[in-house]
Write an enzyme that holds these catalytic residues in place. Structure first.
Site, PDB file in Angstrom:
ATOM      1  N   ASP A 180     -21.830  15.627 -35.384  1.00 13.58           N
ATOM      2  CA  ASP A 180     -20.732  16.371 -35.981  1.00 13.58           C
ATOM      3  C   ASP A 180     -19.701  15.406 -36.564  1.00 13.58           C
ATOM      4  O   ASP A 180     -20.051  14.311 -37.013  1.00 13.58           O
ATOM      5  CB  ASP A 180     -20.105  17.287 -34.910  1.00 13.58           C
ATOM      6  CG  ASP A 180     -19.549  18.578 -35.491  1.00 13.58           C
ATOM      7  OD1 ASP A 180     -18.539  18.511 -36.205  1.00 13.58           O
ATOM      8  OD2 ASP A 180     -20.114  19.656 -35.229  1.00 13.58           O
ATOM      9  N   HIS A 222     -13.340  19.593 -35.632  1.00 16.41           N
ATOM     10  CA  HIS A 222     -14.550  20.404 -35.507  1.00 16.41           C
ATOM     11  C   HIS A 222     -15.482  19.917 -34.407  1.00 16.41           C
ATOM     12  O   HIS A 222     -15.911  20.676 -33.540  1.00 16.41           O
ATOM     13  CB  HIS A 222     -15.269  20.401 -36.860  1.00 16.41           C
ATOM     14  CG  HIS A 222     -16.409  21.355 -36.979  1.00 16.41           C
ATOM     15  ND1 HIS A 222     -17.700  21.048 -36.593  1.00 16.41           N
ATOM     16  CD2 HIS A 222     -16.467  22.614 -37.470  1.00 16.41           C
ATOM     17  CE1 HIS A 222     -18.491  22.076 -36.843  1.00 16.41           C
ATOM     18  NE2 HIS A 222     -17.782  23.039 -37.376  1.00 16.41           N
ATOM     19  N   ASN A 326     -22.681  30.313 -42.566  1.00 13.61           N
ATOM     20  CA  ASN A 326     -21.586  31.291 -42.628  1.00 13.61           C
ATOM     21  C   ASN A 326     -21.458  31.989 -43.973  1.00 13.61           C
ATOM     22  O   ASN A 326     -20.357  32.331 -44.399  1.00 13.61           O
ATOM     23  CB  ASN A 326     -20.259  30.592 -42.320  1.00 13.61           C
ATOM     24  CG  ASN A 326     -20.263  29.912 -40.980  1.00 13.61           C
ATOM     25  OD1 ASN A 326     -20.899  30.376 -40.038  1.00 13.61           O
ATOM     26  ND2 ASN A 326     -19.561  28.807 -40.877  1.00 13.61           N
ATOM     27  N   SER A 413     -20.998  27.676 -36.401  1.00 16.41           N
ATOM     28  CA  SER A 413     -20.758  26.363 -35.792  1.00 16.41           C
ATOM     29  C   SER A 413     -20.336  26.496 -34.339  1.00 16.41           C
ATOM     30  O   SER A 413     -20.577  25.597 -33.526  1.00 16.41           O
ATOM     31  CB  SER A 413     -19.660  25.617 -36.552  1.00 16.41           C
ATOM     32  OG  SER A 413     -20.111  25.121 -37.777  1.00 16.41           O
TER      33      SER A 413
END
Length: 483
Positions: A180, A222, A326, A413
């Site tokens: 990530d 994130h 998404n 996510s």
């Protein structure tokens, strides 16, 4: 580092990160884009520095010959993965794709493709200076002494993690890679479980950078949020993750503009494999294409290179879990893509089901859709019959953010790390299981979730396996209760 994977440890710089979940990013420096219409790639304007995947047979002599062909075509070998038959190259030669196949060693080259449509912003490999080691994001702030917030974690109740914890929190034998934007290891809920020795940054041309702190976040929270959902410690502070007893490592695969280019992602899988990670979480899609089409020269070569990286990691015992995306898109019925390439100028194009969302649609990758508190499909979540494996909470999820803080985020996510955490619990309790067996357990143990009562024609399939929830909502309790 495995002797058979000849990953070069070149000098690499630390790039900063700004990640929008599921792969979105702001535009990088503009370069003439390659073809996105399926007719092969047009060369970038002369002099532009570009990165490429060059695929060959996973045999030493063919990899050696491919490296020589790259050099003869005016390229530089950035990373060479013998076990994959993949070489990452860099060149300013506008005819590199053609020239690399023309020399005496060019017959060893199978396919070659640019990994992006914008110029390489990192600069030539090895050119960036390494900054001094940092103390982590917002290092000057003292972490507040927070009361436990498990009561706010409705997501853990939905997947029965709260009940599973009565039997198992997982074990430190299990190592989970957070592939990530970096993880803030100074966070009091993450520090107890963080493994710095197995952390890395891959976001400088895909070259592993083990400089202390290179794998930390800069502007993006994130990765830290994802990490908390997987394994926030049971320590009387803040929240508790799905598998609070396992170890986590940061595998930073995002550049300073928020892009996850193929060479970064490939580096991450090879690193995970060679560092014996058990599960890796991938809450992104690989840029600059939301869907990579195998009838396009560049995209087809990249699709194959990434497939090989995933297969290599899987063969080494790594289970990959990924967010479905998404875009509220039916992955089983692809028609158009209007957002790619996202690093230069998007071009609306017709696509079909041979165009893949990487990595989530690759074999061996667990594809996770998102649910709400009421077990409905999150409106943003991608879907698709026989594309979604399982579902998990992804709307308004409370987790860790840098600086010892906590925050709410939504997205597939956020759903994916719930499944990663359950996989880590399964591996903790049944360490002999291989990735395919853990995948089977996740699917079998998931709680069936029927299509909405109000008819939605997009939700095809049965209660046991449908387009919105796959084989159901992941179940942490079933993952541990029989062992």
């Amino acid at each position: 580092m495995s002797a058979r994977s000849r990953t070069r440890r070149l000098s690499a710089g630390l790039a900063v990160v700004a990640l929008a979940f599921a792969g979105a990013g702001t535009a990088a420096a503009h370069a003439t884009p390659v073809s996105v219409t399926g007719s092969g790639a047009a060369a970038a304007e002369p002099g532009i520095l570009m990165n490429y995947v060059v695929n060959t047979k996973p045999v030493a002599i063919h990899v050696d010959r491919t490296e020589e062909a790259i050099k003869a075509a005016g390229g530089t070998v950035v990373q060479s993965y013998e076990d994959l038959g993949v070489v990452i190259a860099q060149s300013t030669n506008p005819n590199f794709r053609t020239d690399v196949k023309l020399g005496k060693n060019g017959k060893s080259v199978q396919t070659v493709g640019a990994t992006r449509t914008a110029a390489v912003k990192e600069g030539p490999v090895g050119s960036a200076a390494k900054p001094a080691a940092t103390k982590g994001l917002l290092a000057g702030e003292s972490a507040p002494a927070l009361d436990p917030r498990e009561g706010e974690q409705w997501d853990m109740v939905q997947i029965k993690a709260d009940q599973a914890h009565q039997q198992s929190d997982g074990t430190t034998r299990v190592l989970v890679g957070i592939n990530d934007s970096g993880v803030d290891d100074t966070h009091p809920d993450l520090a107890p479980n963080f493994d710095a020795a197995d952390s890395v940054s891959c976001n400088n041309n895909g070259v592993p950078d083990t400089t202390p702190g290179a794998w930390r976040p800069t502007t993006s929270d994130h990765g830290t949020h994802v990490a908390g959902t997987v394994a926030a410690a049971r320590n009387g502070v803040g929240i508790v993750g799905v598998a609070p007893g396992v170890r986590i490592a940061s595998v930073k695969v995002v550049n300073d503009d928020g892009f996850i280019y193929p060479e970064y992602a490939i580096c991450g899988w090879v690193w995970a494999a060679e560092h014996k990670m058990d599960v890796t979480n991938h809450s992104y899609f690989i840029d600059p294409f939301e869907f990579w089409c195998n009838d396009d020269g560049d995209q087809g070569a990249v699709q194959e290179a990434v497939r090989r990286a995933v297969a290599f990691a899987t063969g080494k015992g790594v289970l990959s879990v990924a967010a479905a995306g998404n875009s509220n898109y039916d992955l089983a019925n692809k028609t158009t893509d209007s957002g790619s390439p996202n690093d230069t100028t998007p071009v609306t194009r017709t696509i079909n089901n041979d165009c893949l969302d990487l990595p989530t649609e690759l074999p061996g990758v667990i594809t996770v859709a998102s649910t709400t508190r009421t077990k409905d499909r999150s409106g943003f979540s991608n879907f698709g019959l026989n594309k979604i494996d399982v579902a998990a909470p992804g709307s308004s999820i409370l987790s860790t953010i840098p600086g010892g803080k906590y925050g709410l985020k939504s997205g597939t996510s956020m759903a994916s790390p719930h499944v990663t955490g359950v996989a880590a619990l399964i591996k903790s309790n049944r360490p002999w299981l291989k990735p395919a067996e853990i995948e089977k357990a996740l699917r079998t143990d998931a709680d069936d979730q029927a299509c909405p009562a109000v008819v939605d024609a997009r939700c095809t399939g049965t209660t046991a396996n449908n387009a919105f929830f796959g084989q159901g909502i992941v179940d942490a309790l079933d993952g541990v209760k029989r062992w």
